[in-house]
Write a protein that holds these residues in place. Structure first.
Motif, PDB file in Angstrom:
ATOM      1  N   SER A  31       0.803  -1.266   0.090  1.00 24.82           N
ATOM      2  CA  SER A  31       0.038   0.040  -0.059  1.00 24.82           C
ATOM      3  C   SER A  31       0.832   1.298   0.015  1.00 24.82           C
ATOM      4  O   SER A  31       0.186   2.262  -0.349  1.00 24.82           O
ATOM      5  CB  SER A  31      -1.031   0.078   1.410  1.00 24.82           C
ATOM      6  N   ASP A  32       2.125   1.090   0.395  1.00 22.96           N
ATOM      7  CA  ASP A  32       3.074   2.352   0.292  1.00 22.96           C
ATOM      8  C   ASP A  32       3.670   2.805  -1.086  1.00 22.96           C
ATOM      9  O   ASP A  32       4.053   3.695  -1.184  1.00 22.96           O
ATOM     10  CB  ASP A  32       4.143   2.254   1.246  1.00 22.96           C
ATOM     11  N   TYR A  33       3.508   1.682  -1.789  1.00 20.74           N
ATOM     12  CA  TYR A  33       4.211   1.820  -3.098  1.00 20.74           C
ATOM     13  C   TYR A  33       3.690   3.177  -3.832  1.00 20.74           C
ATOM     14  O   TYR A  33       4.437   3.740  -4.520  1.00 20.74           O
ATOM     15  CB  TYR A  33       4.024   0.576  -4.236  1.00 20.74           C
ATOM     16  N   PRO A  34       2.216   3.511  -3.877  1.00 15.87           N
ATOM     17  CA  PRO A  34       1.842   4.536  -4.846  1.00 15.87           C
ATOM     18  C   PRO A  34       2.416   5.999  -3.998  1.00 15.87           C
ATOM     19  O   PRO A  34       2.485   6.816  -4.505  1.00 15.87           O
ATOM     20  CB  PRO A  34       0.535   4.414  -4.540  1.00 15.87           C
ATOM     21  N   ASN A  35       2.516   5.786  -2.688  1.00 10.77           N
ATOM     22  CA  ASN A  35       3.146   6.901  -2.051  1.00 10.77           C
ATOM     23  C   ASN A  35       4.480   7.175  -2.356  1.00 10.77           C
ATOM     24  O   ASN A  35       4.842   8.233  -2.369  1.00 10.77           O
ATOM     25  CB  ASN A  35       2.975   6.716  -0.277  1.00 10.77           C
ATOM     26  N   VAL A  37       5.841   6.412  -5.091  1.00  5.62           N
ATOM     27  CA  VAL A  37       5.793   7.007  -6.625  1.00  5.62           C
ATOM     28  C   VAL A  37       5.482   8.404  -6.473  1.00  5.62           C
ATOM     29  O   VAL A  37       6.178   9.382  -7.174  1.00  5.62           O
ATOM     30  CB  VAL A  37       4.847   6.106  -7.574  1.00  5.62           C
ATOM     31  N   THR A  54       6.617   3.303 -11.496  1.00  6.64           N
ATOM     32  CA  THR A  54       5.396   2.970 -11.451  1.00  6.64           C
ATOM     33  C   THR A  54       5.279   2.378  -9.907  1.00  6.64           C
ATOM     34  O   THR A  54       6.088   1.663  -9.593  1.00  6.64           O
ATOM     35  CB  THR A  54       4.428   2.381 -12.390  1.00  6.64           C
ATOM     36  N   ALA A  55       4.032   2.079  -9.247  1.00  4.23           N
ATOM     37  CA  ALA A  55       3.815   1.247  -8.434  1.00  4.23           C
ATOM     38  C   ALA A  55       4.117  -0.218  -8.471  1.00  4.23           C
ATOM     39  O   ALA A  55       4.642  -0.958  -7.751  1.00  4.23           O
ATOM     40  CB  ALA A  55       2.477   1.425  -7.743  1.00  4.23           C
ATOM     41  N   ASP A  56       3.958  -0.784  -9.854  1.00  4.55           N
ATOM     42  CA  ASP A  56       4.257  -1.791 -10.283  1.00  4.55           C
ATOM     43  C   ASP A  56       5.653  -2.056 -10.334  1.00  4.55           C
ATOM     44  O   ASP A  56       6.212  -3.343  -9.799  1.00  4.55           O
ATOM     45  CB  ASP A  56       3.658  -2.309 -11.655  1.00  4.55           C
ATOM     46  N   ALA A  59       6.856  -2.588  -6.866  1.00  6.25           N
ATOM     47  CA  ALA A  59       6.548  -3.895  -6.346  1.00  6.25           C
ATOM     48  C   ALA A  59       7.475  -5.003  -6.871  1.00  6.25           C
ATOM     49  O   ALA A  59       7.896  -5.854  -6.102  1.00  6.25           O
ATOM     50  CB  ALA A  59       5.195  -4.335  -6.905  1.00  6.25           C
TER      51      ALA A  59
END
Length: 191
Positions: A31-35, A37, A54-56, A59
């Motif tokens: 859930s922190d990946y978008p933050n 980015v 990107t969030a991907d 990840a």
């Protein structure tokens, strides 16, 4: 009066500046990946970052980390629940050389020059020193801080100046901090 609940992942930094709503915490997982980015994207112009993440992408990278436990080796900075920065410590063993601890991070430009970056750098120093102590690497380890991470503390100074301001000796393109014990010593690596 109701008491304030402190999240289990909260981190208390004794030298953190007094800014309303400022908190520090550990990594919470994907859930922190978008933050992350959003912070990287928000720092691109100021830090002259050319990469696109990107969030991907994050990840894929973070699912395969070695020599780093993001749940212990990452620090997130929030103001009123919004992530404004993060940092990470990782390490590797040089062939025939010291164990190297790498510190890097990002802080949104509008939050710089307020003492947040300096607190992040010091927290990373402590994390690296704890890892070195656990590895038995005290005296034979070096902390490397990317200049961009150092500029968290002082974006208008040169990278070397920012590292020196944080008490880390500048060496070439990176800052070097010889780890002599926990907490980390601020003695430059010889040579």
């Amino acid at each position: 009066m109701p008491s304030k609940t402190i999240p289990a992942d909260a981190v208390v930094l004794p030298d953190a500046p007094t800014i309303p709503g400022l908190t520090f915490r550990r990594f919470r997982g994907p859930s922190d990946y978008p933050n992350m980015v959003a912070v990287i994207d928000g720092s691109k112009v100021a830090d002259k970052i050319e990469r696109a993440e990107t969030a991907d992408d994050l990840a894929r990278s973070y699912d395969h980390l070695t020599n780093c436990d993001p749940y212990q080796d990452m620090l997130f900075v929030e103001v009123d629940g919004r992530v404004i920065g993060y940092s990470r410590v990782t390490w590797w063993q040089e062939e025939n050389g010291p164990r190297v601890y790498l510190s890097f991070g990002f802080l949104l430009p509008e939050w710089r020059r307020r003492g947040i970056g300096r607190a992040m750098l010091r927290a990373n120093d402590e994390t690296a020193a704890l890892r070195a102590a656990r590895h038995g690497a005290i005296g034979g380890a070096v902390l490397v801080a990317f200049p961009a991470a150092a500029q968290l503390a002082s974006p208008k100074a040169s990278a070397a100046g920012a590292l020196l301001a944080a008490g880390i000796a500048a060496g070439g393109a990176v800052g070097l901090l010889a780890l002599r014990g926990a907490p980390a010593s601020r003695t430059p690596r010889p040579g």
